[in-house]
Motif scaffolding. Structure first.
Motif, mmCIF file in Angstrom:
data_model
loop_
_atom_site.group_PDB
_atom_site.id
_atom_site.type_symbol
_atom_site.label_atom_id
_atom_site.label_comp_id
_atom_site.label_asym_id
_atom_site.label_seq_id
_atom_site.Cartn_x
_atom_site.Cartn_y
_atom_site.Cartn_z
ATOM 1 N N ARG A 157 41.454 23.989 48.783
ATOM 2 C CA ARG A 157 42.505 24.957 48.468
ATOM 3 C C ARG A 157 43.389 24.507 47.317
ATOM 4 O O ARG A 157 44.091 25.324 46.720
ATOM 5 C CB ARG A 157 43.366 25.212 49.700
ATOM 6 C CG ARG A 157 42.645 26.022 50.781
ATOM 7 C CD ARG A 157 43.562 26.363 51.918
ATOM 8 N NE ARG A 157 42.966 27.350 52.814
ATOM 9 C CZ ARG A 157 43.586 27.840 53.886
ATOM 10 N NH1 ARG A 157 44.805 27.418 54.190
ATOM 11 N NH2 ARG A 157 42.986 28.749 54.642
ATOM 12 N N ARG A 170 40.746 28.147 45.240
ATOM 13 C CA ARG A 170 41.677 29.274 45.351
ATOM 14 C C ARG A 170 41.031 30.576 44.896
ATOM 15 O O ARG A 170 41.282 31.645 45.460
ATOM 16 C CB ARG A 170 42.941 28.995 44.537
ATOM 17 C CG ARG A 170 43.837 27.918 45.137
ATOM 18 C CD ARG A 170 45.210 27.922 44.482
ATOM 19 N NE ARG A 170 45.133 27.574 43.067
ATOM 20 C CZ ARG A 170 45.265 26.337 42.588
ATOM 21 N NH1 ARG A 170 45.475 25.324 43.428
ATOM 22 N NH2 ARG A 170 45.185 26.089 41.294
ATOM 23 N N GLU A 230 38.752 31.735 47.670
ATOM 24 C CA GLU A 230 39.547 32.265 48.780
ATOM 25 C C GLU A 230 40.127 33.631 48.438
ATOM 26 O O GLU A 230 40.199 34.520 49.291
ATOM 27 C CB GLU A 230 40.663 31.283 49.124
ATOM 28 C CG GLU A 230 41.450 31.672 50.363
ATOM 29 C CD GLU A 230 42.413 30.586 50.801
ATOM 30 O OE1 GLU A 230 43.147 30.812 51.774
ATOM 31 O OE2 GLU A 230 42.424 29.509 50.150
ATOM 32 N N TRP A 231 40.543 33.815 47.185
ATOM 33 C CA TRP A 231 41.075 35.116 46.771
ATOM 34 C C TRP A 231 39.971 36.173 46.736
ATOM 35 O O TRP A 231 40.190 37.325 47.123
ATOM 36 C CB TRP A 231 41.696 34.988 45.382
ATOM 37 C CG TRP A 231 42.143 36.305 44.810
ATOM 38 C CD1 TRP A 231 43.303 36.976 45.068
ATOM 39 C CD2 TRP A 231 41.411 37.125 43.871
ATOM 40 N NE1 TRP A 231 43.347 38.160 44.361
ATOM 41 C CE2 TRP A 231 42.200 38.276 43.619
ATOM 42 C CE3 TRP A 231 40.184 37.003 43.233
ATOM 43 C CZ2 TRP A 231 41.793 39.284 42.749
ATOM 44 C CZ3 TRP A 231 39.767 38.006 42.374
ATOM 45 C CH2 TRP A 231 40.570 39.127 42.130
ATOM 46 N N PHE A 236 36.998 36.203 48.480
ATOM 47 C CA PHE A 236 36.394 36.519 49.780
ATOM 48 C C PHE A 236 37.413 36.579 50.913
ATOM 49 O O PHE A 236 37.035 36.737 52.078
ATOM 50 C CB PHE A 236 35.324 35.478 50.120
ATOM 51 C CG PHE A 236 34.167 35.479 49.165
ATOM 52 C CD1 PHE A 236 33.164 36.436 49.265
ATOM 53 C CD2 PHE A 236 34.080 34.532 48.147
ATOM 54 C CE1 PHE A 236 32.086 36.425 48.392
ATOM 55 C CE2 PHE A 236 33.013 34.525 47.262
ATOM 56 C CZ PHE A 236 32.018 35.476 47.380
ATOM 57 N N SER A 237 38.697 36.424 50.571
ATOM 58 C CA SER A 237 39.788 36.485 51.568
ATOM 59 C C SER A 237 39.666 35.406 52.643
ATOM 60 O O SER A 237 40.167 35.561 53.760
ATOM 61 C CB SER A 237 39.839 37.868 52.235
ATOM 62 O OG SER A 237 40.034 38.875 51.264
ATOM 63 N N ALA A 238 38.992 34.323 52.319
ATOM 64 C CA ALA A 238 38.826 33.211 53.256
ATOM 65 C C ALA A 238 38.325 31.997 52.481
ATOM 66 O O ALA A 238 37.574 32.145 51.516
ATOM 67 C CB ALA A 238 37.838 33.566 54.363
#
Length: 228
Positions: free
Chosen positions: A83, A89, A92-93, A95-97
């Motif tokens: 992260r 980041r 994560e942004w 795939f929302s995970a």
């Protein structure tokens, strides 16, 4: 009667828990072997055709995961995809995970550690193709993609099969990098090697032997197919 039902239920649950790491290991190995095959074929074909000055340096980077300890590879992937990194980041942004501590992280680890084997196998396969046949294809108007698809790849088919099996087997047995980046979450990221480690650590030798036997059988079949 009630005790018998409870014992039977516990056996069913144990059987389910036993098959989970096997299913996940095959799933990770299947996806990683497909991805690494495409990457290895592309890299090997490019490196076998290019005359770049820094070719030796690039090839050394490609082969580096083969000699590095798996924990070092896992740590580097953890830093790269964590992260705190821009790549982590971004994932994560998107795939929302986060990708860390998921079975996809195990796939990434397997791709990285198996890439040198696939790359080297395909490079040898491409170098064994008679260049005169490729030139003959170009002489009748075939472009590079047509030459690769209809001449180079079919002639290197044995290497292609061997590369895929080696990539699958290496992804199936990956432990160190997978443990670092995917963890050991039962039912989510626990593969056969990590399950064996936990079973031995907890003193469950019988379960460790069962998983060991299963991965030996799978690996034996893969190597037998590769030899054939």
């Amino acid at each position: 009667m009630i005790r018998y039902k409870r014992k039977w239920r516990r056996r069913l649950i144990s059987a389910h828990d036993f098959w989970l790491p096997i299913r996940l290991s095959i799933q990770v190995a299947l996806f990683s072997s497909i991805f690494v095959l495409f990457l290895g074929v592309a890299a090997a074909w490019w490196m076998s055709r290019t005359k770049l000055k820094g070719k030796i340096l690039i090839e050394t980077v490609f082969m580096l995961p083969l000699v590095l300890p798996p924990t070092v590879v896992g740590f580097l992937l953890l830093v790269l995809l964590g992260r705190r990194s821009w790549l982590g980041r971004a994932i994560e942004w998107l795939f929302s995970a986060p990708v860390i501590f998921t079975w996809w992280a195990a796939v990434i680890a397997a791709v990285v550690v198996s890439f040198p084997l696939v790359y080297q196998t395909m490079k040898v396969g491409f170098q064994s193709v008679d260049k005169k046949l490729e030139e003959a294809g170009r002489s009748i108007g075939a472009n590079e993609w047509q030459v690769f698809r209809h001449i180079t790849l079919p002639l290197a088919f044995r290497s292609l099969v061997s590369a895929y099996i080696l990539g699958f087997a290496r992804g199936l047995g990956e432990f160190g990098a997978t443990l670092m980046i995917a963890g050991n979450i039962p039912g989510k990221t626990q593969t056969i090697p990590t399950a064996i480690y936990v079973a031995v650590d907890s003193g469950n030798t019988a379960l460790a032997w069962a998983w060991t036997g299963s991965i030996i059988v799978i690996s034996f079949i893969l190597l037998l197919i590769s030899r054939r």
